[in-house]
Structure formats: structure tokens, C-alpha cells
Design an enzyme around this catalytic site. Structure first.
Site, short mmCIF file in Angstrom:
data_model
loop_
_atom_site.label_atom_id
_atom_site.label_comp_id
_atom_site.label_asym_id
_atom_site.label_seq_id
_atom_site.Cartn_x
_atom_site.Cartn_y
_atom_site.Cartn_z
N HIS A 6 -20.78 -0.02 11.28
CA HIS A 6 -20.73 -0.21 9.82
C HIS A 6 -22.12 -0.20 9.20
O HIS A 6 -22.30 0.20 8.04
CB HIS A 6 -19.91 -1.44 9.42
N CYS A 56 7.82 4.99 -5.35
CA CYS A 56 9.10 4.26 -5.28
C CYS A 56 10.06 4.70 -6.38
O CYS A 56 11.13 4.15 -6.54
CB CYS A 56 8.82 2.77 -5.41
#
Ligand SMILES: CC(C)(CO)[C@@H](O)C(=O)NCCC(=O)N/C=C\S
Length: 196
Positions: free
Chosen positions: A81, A166
Site C-alpha cells: 500500500h 434493484c
């Protein structure tokens, strides 16, 4: 004769992708980012995001959480990272799901993507593209968290109204890829203009 691009610096773009259905757009987003002259792209994907795209369809290096610990075995080994925050000139999280928005606004860094964000160099541009159901977008916590991200100087590319995964219709869809590319390209051009 040197063309406009020859003397331009390469810009490294780190593209973060999270667990929103909008991650289905990652292949086209990466394709369009790579069309920007002198741009390199690397992707960091959260575990949940892998539900939404086929990683073999991504034409660039893609990192996931386990890469962090496979590259580090002992002191002196690279910390992924930190290597990625050093490599990147610009961070683009598209889409930013509600879960990762909450993590970023509270400094939670429990995976590779949020660890890069937690260590991010504030002098480098940080863009994010929220994508979530309208009911999540309209939840009071969202506004609170957006204000915190604003205070961190992260730049929001706002969601739009569309038919959602959805079937609901309303605000929460990720900004169009064309909009995202236009904004990032403008920043790249401006940065390269400063670097010549
Ligand atoms: C999925 C896509 C990209 C299709 O155009 C668009 O609807 C969108 O960004 N939706 C936001 C995420 C979503 O839908 N959430 C899941 C439940 S509502």
C-alpha cells in the site's frame, strides 16, 4: 519534431473499485483511462468488487488484499500500500460503495484500498464516484460522511438518477464513464501542463 505528448510526463492513475454493482463498468472505465495519452493505470479491487467483473477482462495490473501479504515476508520487503501510494499521481475510486465511503470517512484501513487512502499524499488529487441504492444515498449518514470526505479535500464526481440494479429509479447511479473520463482527462492535462 516533438509532438505535444513527447515532452509530457507520464501520469500514474490508481483506480479503486469497490462492492457496488456499478463495478460492472470497470472494464470500459479502464479502457477509456488508457486512451488518455501518457497515462498508466493500476487497479485496486476490494474483495466484494470481484462479484461484478471478470478480472481477465481488465487490461492492466489489478491488485487485491492478498497481494499485500504475499509481497511482504520480512522487514525490508516492500509494503504494497505504500509502494502504490508512491507510484500513483492520482487516485480514482469508481465506484465508491456505501461501505467503503463509511470506512474512508472514519479512517478505517482494513484492506489494501483503504490502506492506500489512509496513507494518501494530500497534495495529489483524490476523486471518488459514489454508487449505491437511493435509500442508502438519502440516509443521513451519507451527508455526514460526504462532509468529512470534503474536509479531506477528496473530490466527488456525483451520482446521477437512473434505473438502479434493484429496479428502483432514482439518484445513486455512478456518474457516466464519459463524465468521469472528461474530469480525469482535464486534471491530467492540467498536471502535465504544470510539469513540462
Ligand atoms: C448498476 C448501474 C451501473 C447500471 O447502469 C447503475 O444502476 C448504478 O450505478 N447503480 C448504483 C448501484 C446500484 O444499483 N446499487 C444496487 C442496488 S440498487
Amino acid at each position: 519534431m516533438a509532438t505535444g505528448n513527447d515532452n509530457k510526463q507520464n501520469i500514474n492513475i490508481l483506480a479503486g473499485v469497490t462492492g457496488s454493482v456499478a463495478s460492472i463498468k470497470l472494464p470500459i472505465l479502464v479502457e477509456k483511462l488508457l486512451e488518455i495519452p501518457k497515462v498508466s493505470v493500476r487497479v485496486i479491487a476490494t474483495q466484494n468488487s470481484f462479484h461484478f467483473f471478470d478480472r481477465t477482462s481488465i487490461p492492466c495490473q489489478i491488485y487485491e488484499d492478498k497481494d499485500e501479504w504475499q509481497t511482504w515476508k520480512k522487514i525490508g520487503d516492500p509494503v504494497l500500500h505504500i509502494e502504490l501510494r508512491r507510484w500513483a499521481d492520482l487516485f480514482l475510486i469508481a465506484p465508491l460503495d456505501a461501505n467503503t465511503m463509511a470506512k474512508l470517512s472514519h479512517g478505517i484501513c482494513d484492506n489494501l484500498l483503504t490502506s492506500v487512502a489512509r496513507a494518501w499524499d494530500p497534495s495529489k488529487p483524490f476523486y471518488y464516484c459514489p454508487a449505491m441504492n437511493t435509500h442508502m444515498w438519502q440516509h443521513p449518514l451519507t451527508q455526514e460522511q460526504l462532509e468529512k470526505l470534503q474536509s479531506l479535500k477528496y473530490i466527488q464526481i456525483p451520482p446521477i438518477s437512473k434505473t438502479l440494479a434493484c429496479g428502483d429509479c432514482g439518484i445513486g447511479a455512478m456518474a457516466d464513464v464519459s463524465t468521469i473520463i472528461e474530469i480525469v482527462r482535464g486534471k491530467v492535462d492540467a498536471t502535465q501542463g504544470l510539469l513540462v
